[in-house]
Write a protein that holds these residues in place. Structure first.
Motif, short mmCIF file in Angstrom:
data_model
loop_
_atom_site.label_atom_id
_atom_site.label_comp_id
_atom_site.label_asym_id
_atom_site.label_seq_id
_atom_site.Cartn_x
_atom_site.Cartn_y
_atom_site.Cartn_z
N PHE A 266 42.90 51.95 46.92
CA PHE A 266 44.09 52.32 46.17
C PHE A 266 44.60 51.09 45.42
O PHE A 266 44.91 50.07 46.03
N GLY A 267 44.69 51.16 44.11
CA GLY A 267 45.21 50.05 43.32
C GLY A 267 44.26 48.88 43.23
O GLY A 267 44.66 47.73 43.45
N TYR A 268 42.99 49.16 42.86
CA TYR A 268 41.98 48.10 42.77
C TYR A 268 42.46 46.95 41.88
O TYR A 268 42.41 45.79 42.25
N GLY A 269 42.93 47.28 40.68
CA GLY A 269 43.34 46.25 39.73
C GLY A 269 44.48 45.41 40.25
O GLY A 269 44.51 44.18 40.08
N ALA A 270 45.45 46.06 40.92
CA ALA A 270 46.60 45.33 41.46
C ALA A 270 46.17 44.35 42.54
O ALA A 270 46.68 43.22 42.62
N ILE A 271 45.21 44.74 43.39
CA ILE A 271 44.73 43.84 44.44
C ILE A 271 43.99 42.67 43.83
O ILE A 271 44.17 41.51 44.24
N ALA A 272 43.15 42.92 42.82
CA ALA A 272 42.40 41.84 42.18
C ALA A 272 43.33 40.83 41.53
O ALA A 272 43.21 39.61 41.73
N ILE A 273 44.29 41.33 40.74
CA ILE A 273 45.20 40.43 40.03
C ILE A 273 46.14 39.72 41.00
O ILE A 273 46.49 38.55 40.81
N SER A 274 46.53 40.40 42.09
CA SER A 274 47.43 39.76 43.05
C SER A 274 46.75 38.58 43.73
O SER A 274 47.43 37.61 44.12
N SER A 275 45.42 38.61 43.89
CA SER A 275 44.71 37.45 44.45
C SER A 275 44.88 36.24 43.54
O SER A 275 45.16 35.13 44.01
N LEU A 276 44.73 36.46 42.23
CA LEU A 276 44.92 35.37 41.29
C LEU A 276 46.37 34.90 41.27
O LEU A 276 46.65 33.71 41.15
#
Length: 541
Positions: free
Chosen positions: A282-292
């Motif tokens: 759920f929310g792949y993009g949000a998890i990826a960007i939150s790592s950065l």
């Protein structure tokens, strides 16, 4: 290091070549990952025993089993091993090395020989740090933070300890560089950045921190060595230096280093949740960007370690605000993890149990960190056991449980064997209960005014100190059960299928253990990540 596989079994990375020399000269990223795993396990058990001895000493007031000097030395080497030798390299060096190339469809990392050389640098740095305990004179006793002016003036073996940490920094830098080039240049055809699994995304954010922040601590440690050997006054007030400058330089690295510890663990649990819920993240993009975002904001929050060190009021307000802001991308991850589990077909196997344990401990550690980010509360709890509790909930509860989740998740893929679930559950129970029993009382002790790093304490602290020590024994028992289960079933476990968890990322599409070069043909990526061909449908809806 044979896997006891019969001659007619298809060749894999474990059987491709045999003998100790083949391991010590290997450039196979999978074998190098295991070299890190075996050495880190040895160091972890060593540091855990030191921690247990310190807890035994603090079971009662006064001298129990060691002197104050021995306690300080043991405390220092425990911290150096746990932080620089285990926690910072841990997940990246072991599971990043093993699975990053496979998960992006590559046959190896970008620089295989450099990868092996990095392991030798790591062993060299760790050996120097350990040797500092037994060389001439007194063992290092300034703590793993090497705070000046004491570390510049102490008559113990500080130079060896400082050089050990300095050498270990090179291993971190080169690993980060290798991973960055691998992800930029070696992804499989069709694997765009937003088709890459989220564990590699976490390693990507981590690698930038390793590459950009680690040189700062390296230079800082060399400056302390220069003060001791050449009497150059950088930090020591007796030589005209400023100890607050050391704190700035140390924490400019060491707070981003917290995210080197925690980001890969976040990546691991992000792989586990969709697999054991059998539904996409759920929310792949949000998890990826939150790592950065975590990696980026993490560069600017170091000052919250220094609220009582004499920095200006405006600086304290600024760093307090940023400390609260860095919690936002972490909260996004927790929300998306729970969203991934919601409505899924939950299969509560040991990897998922450790991942859920990670979330609960990370939340406690995160909220206690916000307490320290608040200026008024920070003045009261700075340099108390509250900080020790928070630190261990984040680092051990974060990286440690992430590591345990990873080893239980990828164990069948790494060795081609299955461990015993019943003993895995029992081990988890002891570890989870022991962890809370050991560290949660420290929150209360800190609020009561118990200073951290102290060899002795007032009698009013004894009841909670006793509870904490009992928790250490429970925790060690759980770790022994867990490791025994994994080691025994390496030899006696049932043969694992290629995909026992029904995962959908690339490592589950190749045999167990993986072939020497991972893939017979480089895969072509046509689907988004976490694509389940038969998505879960809640029949009750």
């Amino acid at each position: 290091m044979s896997n006891h596989i019969s001659a007619d079994t298809p060749s894999n990375y474990l059987t491709h070549k045999t003998g100790l020399l083949s391991w010590l000269t290997t450039t196979d990223h999978k074998r190098i990952g295991l070299l890190y795993l075996y050495t880190i396990t040895i160091f972890f058990l060593t540091a855990a025993v030191l921690g247990l001895l310190m807890r035994i000493e603090k079971f009662a007031p006064g001298e129990t089993i060691m002197t104050a000097q021995t306690y300080n030395a043991m405390f220092t080497i425990h911290g150096i091993i746990m932080i620089f030798v285990i926690v910072i390299p841990g997940l990246s060096a072991v599971f990043g090395n093993f699975f990053l190339p496979i998960m992006i469809g590559a046959k190896d990392v970008a620089f295989p020989r450099l990868n092996l050389f990095t392991w030798y640098i790591y062993i060299t740095g760790a050996s120097i740090a350990l040797f500092s305990q037994f060389a001439y004179g007194h063992s290092p006793d300034a703590g793993w933070t090497f705070y000046v002016p004491y570390s510049a003036q102490s008559h113990s073996n500080m130079v060896l300890a400082l050089m050990g940490a300095f050498v270990l920094g090179f291993a971190s830098i080169l690993t980060g560089l290798n991973f960055l080039v691998t992800m930029h240049r070696m992804r499989a055809p069709g694997m765009t950045w937003f088709k890459m699994p989220l564990f590699p995304w976490s390693l990507y954010a981590t690698a930038w921190v390793q590459l950009l922040a680690t040189p700062i601590i390296g230079i800082t440690l060399l400056m302390v060595v220069a003060e001791r050997v050449l009497k150059i006054g950088f930090f020591d007030p007796t030589l005209g230096g400023d100890p607050v400058l050391y704190q700035h330089l140390f924490w400019i690295y060491s707070h981003p280093a917290v995210y080197v510890m925690i980001l890969p663990a976040m990546g691991v649990v992000t792989e586990i949740f969709p697999t054991f819920a059998q539904k996409p993240v759920f929310g792949y993009g949000a998890i990826a960007i939150s790592s950065l975002a975590i990696a980026l904001i993490g560069y600017f929050v170091w000052g919250h370690h220094m609220f009582v060190a004499g920095i200006g009021y405006n600086s304290r307000v600024f760093f307090s605000l940023l400390t609260f802001l860095v919690a936002i991308p972490s909260a996004i991850k927790v929300f998306n993890w729970l969203g991934t589990l919601y409505g899924g077909s939950i299969d509560l196997k040991p990897p998922l149990l450790y991942a859920l344990g990670f979330i609960s401990l990370f939340i406690i550690g995160g909220f206690s960190g916000l307490t320290q980010g608040a200026l008024a509360a920070n003045v009261h709890i700075t340099d108390t056991d509250f900080v020790v509790a928070h630190f261990h909930y984040i680092v051990f509860g974060g990286m440690g449980f992430g590591f345990f989740a990873a080893i239980h998740y990828w164990y069948p893929k790494i060795w081609g064997k299955m461990y015993n679930f019943r003993w895995a559950y029992i081990g988890f129970g002891f570890i989870y209960v022991g962890f809370h029993t050991l560290y949660f009382p420290m929150f209360i002790l800190g609020l009561m005014g118990m200073p951290r790093r102290y060899f002795d304490y007032l009698p009013r602290f004894q009841p909670l100190q006793e509870v904490s020590t009992i928790g250490a024994f429970i925790l060690i028992t759980g770790i022994i059960i867990m490791i025994s289960n994994l080691v025994y079933h390496y030899y006696k476990g049932a043969v694992a299928p290629a995909n026992p968890w029904h995962g959908v990322t690339l490592e589950w599409k190749i045999p167990s253990p993986p072939p020497h070069e991972n893939f017979d043909e480089v895969p072509v990526i046509t689907h988004p990540p976490y694509y389940f061909e038969k998505p879960f449908v809640d029949e009750g809806m």
